[in-house]
Motif scaffolding. Structure first.
Motif, PDB file in Angstrom:
ATOM      1  N   THR A  68    -117.304  -1.298 -64.070  1.00 23.32           N
ATOM      2  CA  THR A  68    -117.716  -0.458 -62.942  1.00 23.32           C
ATOM      3  C   THR A  68    -117.028  -0.898 -61.652  1.00 23.32           C
ATOM      4  O   THR A  68    -117.013  -2.087 -61.333  1.00 23.32           O
ATOM      5  N   PRO A  69    -116.465   0.040 -60.884  1.00 21.39           N
ATOM      6  CA  PRO A  69    -115.970  -0.297 -59.540  1.00 21.39           C
ATOM      7  C   PRO A  69    -117.152  -0.305 -58.569  1.00 21.39           C
ATOM      8  O   PRO A  69    -117.552   0.731 -58.043  1.00 21.39           O
ATOM      9  N   TRP A  70    -117.727  -1.469 -58.329  1.00 22.57           N
ATOM     10  CA  TRP A  70    -118.921  -1.591 -57.494  1.00 22.57           C
ATOM     11  C   TRP A  70    -118.568  -1.429 -56.015  1.00 22.57           C
ATOM     12  O   TRP A  70    -117.609  -2.025 -55.535  1.00 22.57           O
ATOM     13  N   ARG A  71    -119.360  -0.641 -55.311  1.00 25.71           N
ATOM     14  CA  ARG A  71    -119.113  -0.408 -53.884  1.00 25.71           C
ATOM     15  C   ARG A  71    -120.082  -1.235 -53.045  1.00 25.71           C
ATOM     16  O   ARG A  71    -121.289  -1.276 -53.320  1.00 25.71           O
ATOM     17  N   ILE A  72    -119.562  -1.906 -52.021  1.00 26.72           N
ATOM     18  CA  ILE A  72    -120.406  -2.681 -51.109  1.00 26.72           C
ATOM     19  C   ILE A  72    -121.114  -1.718 -50.165  1.00 26.72           C
ATOM     20  O   ILE A  72    -120.474  -0.944 -49.445  1.00 26.72           O
ATOM     21  N   THR A  73    -122.433  -1.743 -50.164  1.00 24.31           N
ATOM     22  CA  THR A  73    -123.225  -0.778 -49.395  1.00 24.31           C
ATOM     23  C   THR A  73    -123.490  -1.287 -47.981  1.00 24.31           C
ATOM     24  O   THR A  73    -123.356  -2.484 -47.696  1.00 24.31           O
ATOM     25  N   PRO A  74    -123.922  -0.397 -47.079  1.00 19.51           N
ATOM     26  CA  PRO A  74    -124.268  -0.836 -45.718  1.00 19.51           C
ATOM     27  C   PRO A  74    -125.465  -1.785 -45.677  1.00 19.51           C
ATOM     28  O   PRO A  74    -125.689  -2.440 -44.659  1.00 19.51           O
ATOM     29  N   GLN A  75    -126.243  -1.854 -46.743  1.00 17.45           N
ATOM     30  CA  GLN A  75    -127.384  -2.775 -46.792  1.00 17.45           C
ATOM     31  C   GLN A  75    -126.896  -4.171 -47.197  1.00 17.45           C
ATOM     32  O   GLN A  75    -127.423  -4.800 -48.116  1.00 17.45           O
ATOM     33  N   SER A  76    -125.884  -4.646 -46.505  1.00 20.30           N
ATOM     34  CA  SER A  76    -125.247  -5.921 -46.834  1.00 20.30           C
ATOM     35  C   SER A  76    -125.102  -6.747 -45.568  1.00 20.30           C
ATOM     36  O   SER A  76    -124.953  -6.213 -44.463  1.00 20.30           O
ATOM     37  N   ASP A  77    -125.156  -8.068 -45.727  1.00 17.94           N
ATOM     38  CA  ASP A  77    -124.990  -8.975 -44.591  1.00 17.94           C
ATOM     39  C   ASP A  77    -124.572 -10.341 -45.102  1.00 17.94           C
ATOM     40  O   ASP A  77    -124.144 -10.471 -46.254  1.00 17.94           O
ATOM     41  N   ARG A  78    -124.723 -11.355 -44.258  1.00 13.76           N
ATOM     42  CA  ARG A  78    -124.309 -12.707 -44.652  1.00 13.76           C
ATOM     43  C   ARG A  78    -125.202 -13.288 -45.744  1.00 13.76           C
ATOM     44  O   ARG A  78    -124.829 -14.240 -46.410  1.00 13.76           O
ATOM     45  N   VAL A  79    -126.384 -12.727 -45.926  1.00 13.87           N
ATOM     46  CA  VAL A  79    -127.260 -13.197 -47.004  1.00 13.87           C
ATOM     47  C   VAL A  79    -126.716 -12.744 -48.353  1.00 13.87           C
ATOM     48  O   VAL A  79    -126.657 -13.518 -49.322  1.00 13.87           O
ATOM     49  N   GLY A  80    -126.310 -11.488 -48.434  1.00 14.27           N
ATOM     50  CA  GLY A  80    -125.795 -10.984 -49.698  1.00 14.27           C
ATOM     51  C   GLY A  80    -125.228  -9.592 -49.560  1.00 14.27           C
ATOM     52  O   GLY A  80    -125.556  -8.856 -48.622  1.00 14.27           O
ATOM     53  N   TYR A  81    -124.354  -9.232 -50.493  1.00 14.99           N
ATOM     54  CA  TYR A  81    -123.800  -7.882 -50.575  1.00 14.99           C
ATOM     55  C   TYR A  81    -124.566  -7.112 -51.647  1.00 14.99           C
ATOM     56  O   TYR A  81    -124.642  -7.545 -52.809  1.00 14.99           O
TER      57      TYR A  81
END
Length: 336
Positions: A207-220
Protein backbone atom coordinates in the motif's frame (compact mmCIF):
# COMPACT_ATOMS: atom_id res chain seq x y z
CA UNK A 1 22.59 36.42 20.97
CA UNK A 2 19.94 36.03 18.27
CA UNK A 3 16.47 37.58 18.13
CA UNK A 4 13.48 35.91 16.47
CA UNK A 5 11.77 38.46 14.21
CA UNK A 6 9.18 36.26 12.50
CA UNK A 7 8.10 32.68 13.08
CA UNK A 8 5.13 30.40 12.50
CA UNK A 9 3.93 27.81 15.05
CA UNK A 10 5.92 24.80 16.28
CA UNK A 11 9.49 25.95 15.61
CA UNK A 12 11.59 24.89 18.60
CA UNK A 13 15.07 24.46 20.06
CA UNK A 14 16.21 20.82 19.73
CA UNK A 15 19.30 18.67 20.04
CA UNK A 16 19.74 14.90 19.69
CA UNK A 17 17.29 14.26 22.54
CA UNK A 18 17.25 13.00 26.11
CA UNK A 19 17.55 9.20 26.19
CA UNK A 20 17.42 7.30 29.46
CA UNK A 21 14.24 8.70 31.02
CA UNK A 22 11.48 6.71 29.33
CA UNK A 23 11.04 4.67 32.49
CA UNK A 24 9.95 7.93 34.13
CA UNK A 25 7.47 8.70 31.35
CA UNK A 26 9.74 11.23 29.62
CA UNK A 27 9.97 10.82 25.86
CA UNK A 28 13.29 11.22 24.06
CA UNK A 29 12.29 14.25 21.92
CA UNK A 30 15.17 15.70 19.90
CA UNK A 31 15.34 16.54 16.21
CA UNK A 32 13.24 14.67 13.66
CA UNK A 33 16.23 14.47 11.29
CA UNK A 34 19.34 13.64 13.34
CA UNK A 35 21.50 13.27 10.21
CA UNK A 36 20.84 16.90 9.24
CA UNK A 37 21.72 18.12 12.75
CA UNK A 38 24.87 16.02 12.95
CA UNK A 39 25.94 17.26 9.51
CA UNK A 40 25.40 20.89 10.50
CA UNK A 41 27.35 20.48 13.71
CA UNK A 42 30.19 18.71 11.90
CA UNK A 43 30.46 21.53 9.37
CA UNK A 44 30.71 24.05 12.21
CA UNK A 45 33.08 22.02 14.37
CA UNK A 46 30.46 21.72 17.14
CA UNK A 47 29.79 18.75 19.37
CA UNK A 48 27.43 16.38 17.56
CA UNK A 49 24.59 17.14 20.01
CA UNK A 50 24.89 20.94 20.05
CA UNK A 51 21.42 22.48 20.08
CA UNK A 52 19.88 24.10 17.01
CA UNK A 53 16.58 25.61 15.91
CA UNK A 54 14.32 23.06 14.23
CA UNK A 55 11.95 24.62 11.70
CA UNK A 56 8.64 23.01 10.78
CA UNK A 57 6.75 26.07 9.55
CA UNK A 58 7.83 29.00 7.42
CA UNK A 59 8.85 31.75 6.83
CA UNK A 60 11.33 32.12 9.66
CA UNK A 61 13.34 35.28 10.24
CA UNK A 62 16.00 35.98 12.86
CA UNK A 63 18.55 38.69 13.56
CA UNK A 64 22.09 37.78 14.58
CA UNK A 65 22.82 40.35 17.28
CA UNK A 66 26.48 39.30 17.38
CA UNK A 67 28.73 38.06 14.61
CA UNK A 68 28.24 34.31 14.17
CA UNK A 69 28.96 31.46 11.78
CA UNK A 70 25.97 29.33 10.81
CA UNK A 71 24.61 26.75 8.39
CA UNK A 72 21.05 25.76 7.47
CA UNK A 73 20.62 22.04 6.79
CA UNK A 74 17.74 19.63 6.22
CA UNK A 75 15.94 21.54 3.47
CA UNK A 76 16.37 23.10 0.06
CA UNK A 77 14.83 26.54 0.47
CA UNK A 78 15.20 30.20 -0.44
CA UNK A 79 17.58 31.56 2.22
CA UNK A 80 18.73 35.17 2.43
CA UNK A 81 21.20 37.03 4.65
CA UNK A 82 20.34 40.74 4.47
CA UNK A 83 18.78 40.04 1.07
CA UNK A 84 21.80 38.15 -0.27
CA UNK A 85 21.04 34.57 -1.35
CA UNK A 86 22.62 31.89 0.84
CA UNK A 87 22.88 28.24 -0.11
CA UNK A 88 21.54 25.55 2.22
CA UNK A 89 24.13 23.12 3.61
CA UNK A 90 26.78 25.86 3.16
CA UNK A 91 28.72 27.52 6.01
CA UNK A 92 28.33 31.31 6.21
CA UNK A 93 29.49 34.00 8.64
CA UNK A 94 27.17 36.89 9.49
CA UNK A 95 28.13 40.26 10.91
CA UNK A 96 26.36 41.61 13.97
CA UNK A 97 22.90 42.89 13.12
CA UNK A 98 22.41 40.94 9.90
CA UNK A 99 19.04 39.30 9.27
CA UNK A 100 18.61 35.69 8.15
CA UNK A 101 15.38 34.79 6.34
CA UNK A 102 14.36 31.22 5.48
CA UNK A 103 11.44 30.70 3.10
CA UNK A 104 9.20 27.75 2.31
CA UNK A 105 11.28 24.71 1.33
CA UNK A 106 11.16 23.36 -2.20
CA UNK A 107 12.38 20.02 -0.88
CA UNK A 108 12.32 18.60 2.63
CA UNK A 109 10.07 19.47 5.54
CA UNK A 110 12.30 20.38 8.49
CA UNK A 111 15.15 22.85 8.44
CA UNK A 112 17.93 23.16 11.02
CA UNK A 113 19.56 26.48 11.86
CA UNK A 114 22.90 25.46 13.35
CA UNK A 115 25.12 28.10 14.95
CA UNK A 116 28.84 27.73 15.70
CA UNK A 117 28.97 26.89 19.41
CA UNK A 118 25.30 25.90 19.52
CA UNK A 119 22.16 27.43 21.03
CA UNK A 120 22.63 28.02 24.76
CA UNK A 121 19.47 27.16 26.68
CA UNK A 122 19.31 25.36 30.06
CA UNK A 123 20.02 21.64 30.13
CA UNK A 124 17.02 19.71 31.50
CA UNK A 125 17.45 15.98 32.15
CA UNK A 126 20.62 15.94 30.11
CA UNK A 127 19.26 17.72 27.02
CA UNK A 128 18.37 21.13 25.62
CA UNK A 129 15.52 19.70 23.52
CA UNK A 130 12.04 21.18 23.79
CA UNK A 131 9.42 18.75 25.12
CA UNK A 132 6.20 20.44 24.08
CA UNK A 133 3.78 18.03 25.75
CA UNK A 134 5.66 18.24 29.06
CA UNK A 135 6.30 21.95 28.74
CA UNK A 136 10.02 21.83 29.57
CA UNK A 137 13.38 22.09 27.85
CA UNK A 138 14.31 24.45 25.03
CA UNK A 139 13.03 27.97 25.65
CA UNK A 140 10.57 27.59 28.55
CA UNK A 141 9.25 24.35 27.05
CA UNK A 142 7.37 26.12 24.26
CA UNK A 143 7.61 26.97 20.55
CA UNK A 144 9.57 30.06 19.57
CA UNK A 145 7.73 33.37 19.20
CA UNK A 146 8.55 36.69 17.57
CA UNK A 147 10.60 38.77 20.00
CA UNK A 148 12.27 35.80 21.69
CA UNK A 149 16.02 35.98 22.22
CA UNK A 150 18.36 32.99 22.37
CA UNK A 151 21.87 32.99 23.76
CA UNK A 152 24.73 31.80 21.57
CA UNK A 153 28.44 31.62 22.20
CA UNK A 154 29.07 34.34 19.64
CA UNK A 155 31.59 32.08 17.94
CA UNK A 156 32.79 32.88 14.42
CA UNK A 157 34.94 30.53 12.41
CA UNK A 158 37.95 31.87 10.53
CA UNK A 159 36.64 30.38 7.29
CA UNK A 160 33.34 29.87 5.46
CA UNK A 161 32.09 29.08 1.97
CA UNK A 162 32.28 25.29 2.27
CA UNK A 163 29.45 22.85 2.76
CA UNK A 164 28.05 19.39 2.17
CA UNK A 165 25.87 17.46 -0.21
CA UNK A 166 22.60 16.60 1.56
CA UNK A 167 22.25 12.93 2.52
CA UNK A 168 19.32 12.54 0.10
CA UNK A 169 21.79 13.14 -2.75
CA UNK A 170 24.25 10.55 -1.46
CA UNK A 171 22.36 7.80 0.37
CA UNK A 172 20.12 5.46 -1.64
CA UNK A 173 16.70 4.67 -0.22
CA UNK A 174 14.95 1.29 0.04
CA UNK A 175 14.04 1.39 -3.65
CA UNK A 176 17.62 2.12 -4.69
CA UNK A 177 16.84 5.79 -5.41
CA UNK A 178 18.45 8.91 -3.97
CA UNK A 179 15.21 10.85 -3.83
CA UNK A 180 11.63 10.80 -5.13
CA UNK A 181 8.03 11.78 -4.55
CA UNK A 182 7.29 8.53 -2.72
CA UNK A 183 9.50 7.95 0.31
CA UNK A 184 10.75 4.38 0.49
CA UNK A 185 11.48 3.11 4.00
CA UNK A 186 12.79 -0.18 5.31
CA UNK A 187 10.91 -1.80 8.18
CA UNK A 188 11.06 -5.03 10.14
CA UNK A 189 8.00 -7.11 11.13
CA UNK A 190 7.27 -6.32 14.77
CA UNK A 191 6.11 -8.35 17.78
CA UNK A 192 2.43 -8.52 16.81
CA UNK A 193 2.93 -9.02 13.06
CA UNK A 194 1.44 -12.53 13.05
CA UNK A 195 -1.75 -11.28 14.74
CA UNK A 196 -2.76 -9.65 11.45
CA UNK A 197 -4.43 -11.46 8.59
CA UNK A 198 -2.24 -12.61 5.67
CA UNK A 199 -4.01 -10.06 3.48
CA UNK A 200 -3.22 -7.26 5.94
CA UNK A 201 0.43 -8.28 6.17
CA UNK A 202 0.73 -8.23 2.39
CA UNK A 203 -1.08 -4.89 2.19
CA UNK A 204 1.39 -3.36 4.67
CA UNK A 205 4.19 -3.77 2.13
CA UNK A 206 2.22 -2.93 -1.03
CA UNK A 207 0.00 0.00 0.00
CA UNK A 208 1.23 3.54 -0.77
CA UNK A 209 0.45 5.02 2.66
CA UNK A 210 -0.34 8.74 2.75
CA UNK A 211 0.74 10.93 5.68
CA UNK A 212 -2.41 12.65 6.95
CA UNK A 213 -2.80 16.13 8.47
CA UNK A 214 -3.40 14.42 11.84
CA UNK A 215 0.37 14.06 12.18
CA UNK A 216 3.01 15.75 14.32
CA UNK A 217 6.28 15.12 16.13
CA UNK A 218 4.59 12.42 18.22
CA UNK A 219 3.68 10.32 15.22
CA UNK A 220 2.54 10.20 11.60
CA UNK A 221 -0.96 8.88 10.99
CA UNK A 222 -1.16 7.04 7.70
CA UNK A 223 -4.11 6.71 5.37
CA UNK A 224 -4.65 3.62 3.25
CA UNK A 225 -6.51 0.33 3.09
CA UNK A 226 -7.17 -0.72 6.73
CA UNK A 227 -5.13 -3.53 8.25
CA UNK A 228 -7.26 -6.19 9.96
CA UNK A 229 -6.39 -8.46 12.86
CA UNK A 230 -7.16 -12.18 12.73
CA UNK A 231 -9.31 -11.62 15.81
CA UNK A 232 -9.73 -8.97 18.48
CA UNK A 233 -6.90 -8.92 21.04
CA UNK A 234 -6.16 -7.27 24.38
CA UNK A 235 -2.51 -6.34 24.84
CA UNK A 236 -0.62 -5.21 27.90
CA UNK A 237 1.03 -1.81 27.67
CA UNK A 238 4.60 -1.94 26.34
CA UNK A 239 7.49 0.45 25.81
CA UNK A 240 7.36 2.58 22.66
CA UNK A 241 10.24 4.03 20.66
CA UNK A 242 10.50 6.05 17.45
CA UNK A 243 9.87 3.91 14.38
CA UNK A 244 7.27 1.54 15.85
CA UNK A 245 4.23 1.19 13.58
CA UNK A 246 1.08 0.73 15.65
CA UNK A 247 -2.37 -0.14 14.31
CA UNK A 248 -5.34 1.37 16.20
CA UNK A 249 -8.91 -0.01 15.82
CA UNK A 250 -9.42 2.04 12.63
CA UNK A 251 -6.84 -0.18 10.92
CA UNK A 252 -4.80 2.80 9.66
CA UNK A 253 -1.23 2.73 11.01
CA UNK A 254 0.56 5.28 13.18
CA UNK A 255 4.36 5.59 13.00
CA UNK A 256 5.80 6.82 16.30
CA UNK A 257 8.40 9.60 16.01
CA UNK A 258 10.67 11.80 18.16
CA UNK A 259 8.03 12.78 20.73
CA UNK A 260 6.61 9.25 20.80
CA UNK A 261 4.64 8.16 23.84
CA UNK A 262 6.72 6.12 26.27
CA UNK A 263 4.13 3.32 26.47
CA UNK A 264 1.33 2.06 24.23
CA UNK A 265 -1.10 -0.78 23.75
CA UNK A 266 -2.05 -0.90 20.07
CA UNK A 267 -0.81 -3.94 18.12
CA UNK A 268 2.67 -3.46 16.61
CA UNK A 269 2.91 -4.58 13.02
CA UNK A 270 6.34 -3.24 12.04
CA UNK A 271 9.24 -0.99 13.01
CA UNK A 272 10.91 1.48 10.64
CA UNK A 273 14.67 0.98 10.96
CA UNK A 274 16.80 3.67 12.60
CA UNK A 275 18.78 4.30 9.41
CA UNK A 276 15.63 5.53 7.64
CA UNK A 277 14.02 7.63 10.40
CA UNK A 278 15.67 10.80 9.08
CA UNK A 279 13.88 10.29 5.76
CA UNK A 280 10.58 10.05 7.61
CA UNK A 281 11.42 13.21 9.53
CA UNK A 282 11.70 15.07 6.21
CA UNK A 283 8.38 13.76 4.84
CA UNK A 284 5.66 16.35 4.34
CA UNK A 285 1.99 16.02 5.10
CA UNK A 286 0.33 14.42 2.07
CA UNK A 287 3.47 12.56 1.01
CA UNK A 288 3.16 8.84 0.29
CA UNK A 289 5.48 6.34 1.93
CA UNK A 290 6.20 2.79 0.83
CA UNK A 291 7.41 0.26 3.40
CA UNK A 292 9.88 -2.44 2.34
CA UNK A 293 10.38 -5.50 4.51
CA UNK A 294 13.90 -6.10 5.79
CA UNK A 295 15.59 -8.34 8.33
CA UNK A 296 17.24 -7.31 11.60
CA UNK A 297 20.68 -7.87 10.07
CA UNK A 298 19.79 -5.72 7.06
CA UNK A 299 18.51 -3.01 9.39
CA UNK A 300 21.77 -2.95 11.34
CA UNK A 301 23.84 -2.94 8.12
CA UNK A 302 21.81 0.00 6.79
CA UNK A 303 23.43 2.29 9.37
CA UNK A 304 26.87 1.81 7.83
CA UNK A 305 26.34 4.13 4.82
CA UNK A 306 24.85 6.77 7.15
CA UNK A 307 27.86 6.57 9.47
CA UNK A 308 30.20 6.64 6.46
CA UNK A 309 28.50 9.79 5.12
CA UNK A 310 29.03 11.57 8.44
CA UNK A 311 32.59 10.29 8.81
CA UNK A 312 33.50 11.49 5.31
CA UNK A 313 31.94 14.87 6.06
CA UNK A 314 33.89 15.12 9.32
CA UNK A 315 37.15 14.36 7.48
CA UNK A 316 36.38 16.86 4.69
CA UNK A 317 35.41 19.67 7.07
CA UNK A 318 38.48 19.05 9.24
CA UNK A 319 40.84 19.14 6.28
CA UNK A 320 39.22 22.28 4.91
CA UNK A 321 39.63 24.06 8.23
CA UNK A 322 43.26 22.95 8.50
CA UNK A 323 43.97 24.16 4.97
CA UNK A 324 42.29 27.50 5.62
CA UNK A 325 44.29 28.04 8.80
CA UNK A 326 47.50 27.13 6.98
CA UNK A 327 46.75 29.64 4.21
CA UNK A 328 45.93 32.30 6.78
CA UNK A 329 49.22 31.61 8.57
CA UNK A 330 51.18 31.92 5.33
CA UNK A 331 49.56 35.28 4.58
CA UNK A 332 50.39 36.51 8.07
CA UNK A 333 54.00 35.45 7.52
CA UNK A 334 54.15 37.29 4.22
CA UNK A 335 52.95 40.50 5.90
CA UNK A 336 55.54 40.11 8.65
Amino acid sequence: MITILETSPLNTVQDLGRPGYRNLGVSTSGVMDPVALRAGNILLGNNDDAACIELQTYPFVLRLDAAATFVVTGIDAAIELDGRPVLPWMVETAAAGQVLRIGQPGRGARGYVCIAGGIDVPVVLGSRSTQLRGGFGGLDGRPLEAGDTLKTTGTTLDMAGYGALPPSAVLKDAAGEADGRTIHLRAMPATDYELFTPEARQRLWTTPWRITPQSDRVGYRLSGAPLELRHRVELRSYGVIAGIVQVPPSGEPIVQLSDANTVGGYPRIATVIEADLWRLGQARIGTHIHLHECSFAEGVAAMRPVSAYLDDLRMMAGRYRQSARRRAGMKSGDRA
